[in-house]
Design an enzyme around this catalytic site. Structure first.
Site, PDB file in Angstrom:
ATOM      1  N   LYS A  22      -8.313  -0.819   0.735  1.00 45.32           N
ATOM      2  CA  LYS A  22      -9.256  -1.303   1.766  1.00 45.32           C
ATOM      3  C   LYS A  22      -9.993  -3.203   1.083  1.00 45.32           C
ATOM      4  CE  LYS A  22      -9.044  -0.071   5.760  1.00 45.32           C
ATOM      5  NZ  LYS A  22      -8.547  -1.364   6.624  1.00 45.32           N
ATOM      6  N   GLU A  31       1.156  -1.393  -0.505  1.00 42.58           N
ATOM      7  CA  GLU A  31      -0.123  -0.183  -0.109  1.00 42.58           C
ATOM      8  C   GLU A  31       0.996   1.141  -0.157  1.00 42.58           C
ATOM      9  OE1 GLU A  31      -3.853   1.836   2.480  1.00 42.58           O
ATOM     10  OE2 GLU A  31      -2.844   0.077   3.018  1.00 42.58           O
TER      11      GLU A  31
END
Length: 232
Positions: free
Chosen positions: A51, A35
Site C-alpha cells: 500500500k 505483490e
C-alpha cells in the site's frame, strides 16, 4: 493480439518478481505483479501487503522520502498490515504472528512501493490450503474492515473484478506454496476479443481525488504502452 508476445514485452517494460502468464481455453492472463499475497515454506507463512505508490524518478531518494513520510500512505499501509496480521492469526500458532517490516520502500522499474512483511508459524491442525482461504481475499485489495469494504465494492464498482485482485501461484509436492496478487495485469478473452487491464487505488478519508486518479494512470502506464503496441 498475440498474448505471449504481449506478456514478454510487458516483462521487458515492467519486470516484477511475481509475474505470471496463464493460458486457459482462450482466456489469458499476462501479469507483471510486484505483490506477494502469501508464501509458505515449512511451517513459516509470509504475507507482504503493498500500500503506497509514487513514481520512480532520476533522483529517486527524494521520491522515496516523499512516500516514506506521506501520512495518508503510511496510515493506509499500517491499517492493511493490521488486517493481514488478523488474517494470518486465523491459521497461526498463538503468539507467532510478527511484523518483520513496516512501511519499507521498495524500488521497481517505474514506481516506488510501500510494502510491509508479516510472518507467522502455521498451526499443526491447519491445512496449507486453508491458510490461503483464511486470508483470502487479500486485505490490500479489499480495504478494512474487510467484509464491510467488500459490500461497498459490490455496491459501487461498475464491473466484476473476476481474476483481477485475485491470486495465481503454485504448490510444491510438500505443500509449500507461493501466491501473488493479480495487479498490473492484462486479461484477454480471445473468443469475444475483449481485453482489459483494471487498475485502482485505495480510497480513505484523506484521499485527494486528483492524486488518486494520477496514481491509477501511473499504475496503468506500462500496460497501456504495451497494449497499444500490440493491438492490430
Amino acid at each position: 493480439i498475440n498474448p505471449y508476445s504481449l506478456f514478454k514485452e510487458l516483462q521487458a517494460q515492467s519486470p516484477a518478481p511475481f509475474s505470471c502468464y496463464v493460458a486457459d481455453n482462450g482466456k489469458f492472463l499476462m501479469s507483471s505483479s510486484p505483490e506477494r499475497f502469501m508464501k509458505k515454506e515449512g511451517k513459516s507463512l509470509i504475507s507482504q501487503p503493498m500500500k503506497g505508490t509514487n513514481r520512480r524518478a532520476h533522483k529517486n531518494e527524494i521520491q522515496k522520502e516523499l512516500l516514506r513520510t506521506d501520512e495518508k500512505e503510511l496510515a493506509e499501509n499500517v491499517m492493511i498490515t493490521d488486517l493481514v496480521r488478523n488474517d494470518l492469526s486465523r491459521s497461526a500458532k498463538k503468539g507467532s504472528v510478527n511484523v518483520d517490516e513496516l512501511c519499507e520502500i521498495y524500488e521497481f522499474q517505474h514506481v516506488n512501493q510501500m510494502i510491509s512483511t508479516v510472518s507467522a508459524e502455521l498451526r499443526d491442525d491447519i491445512h496449507p490450503l486453508d491458510a490461503i482461504l483464511n486470508a483470502f481475499p487479500m486485505g490490500s485489495m479489499t480495504g478494512a474492515p474487510k467484509i464491510s469494504a467488500m459490500k461497498l465494492i459490490d455496491e459501487h464498482e461498475s464491473f466484476a473484478r473476476g481474476l483481477y485482485s485475485g491470486s495465481v501461484g503454485f504448490f510444491t509436492p510438500d505443500l509449500d506454496f507461493d501466491f501473488n496478487v493479480i495487479i498490473r495485469s492484462v486479461l484477454y478473452n480471445q473468443e469475444n476479443k475483449e481485453l482489459t487491464f483494471p487498475t485502482g487505488g485505495a480510497i480513505t478519508a484523506n484521499s485527494d481525488p486528483e492524486k488518486e486518479f494520477e496514481e491509477c494512470m501511473l499504475k496503468a502506464e506500462a500496460m497501456r504502452n504495451v497494449v497499444f503496441n500490440h493491438v492490430e
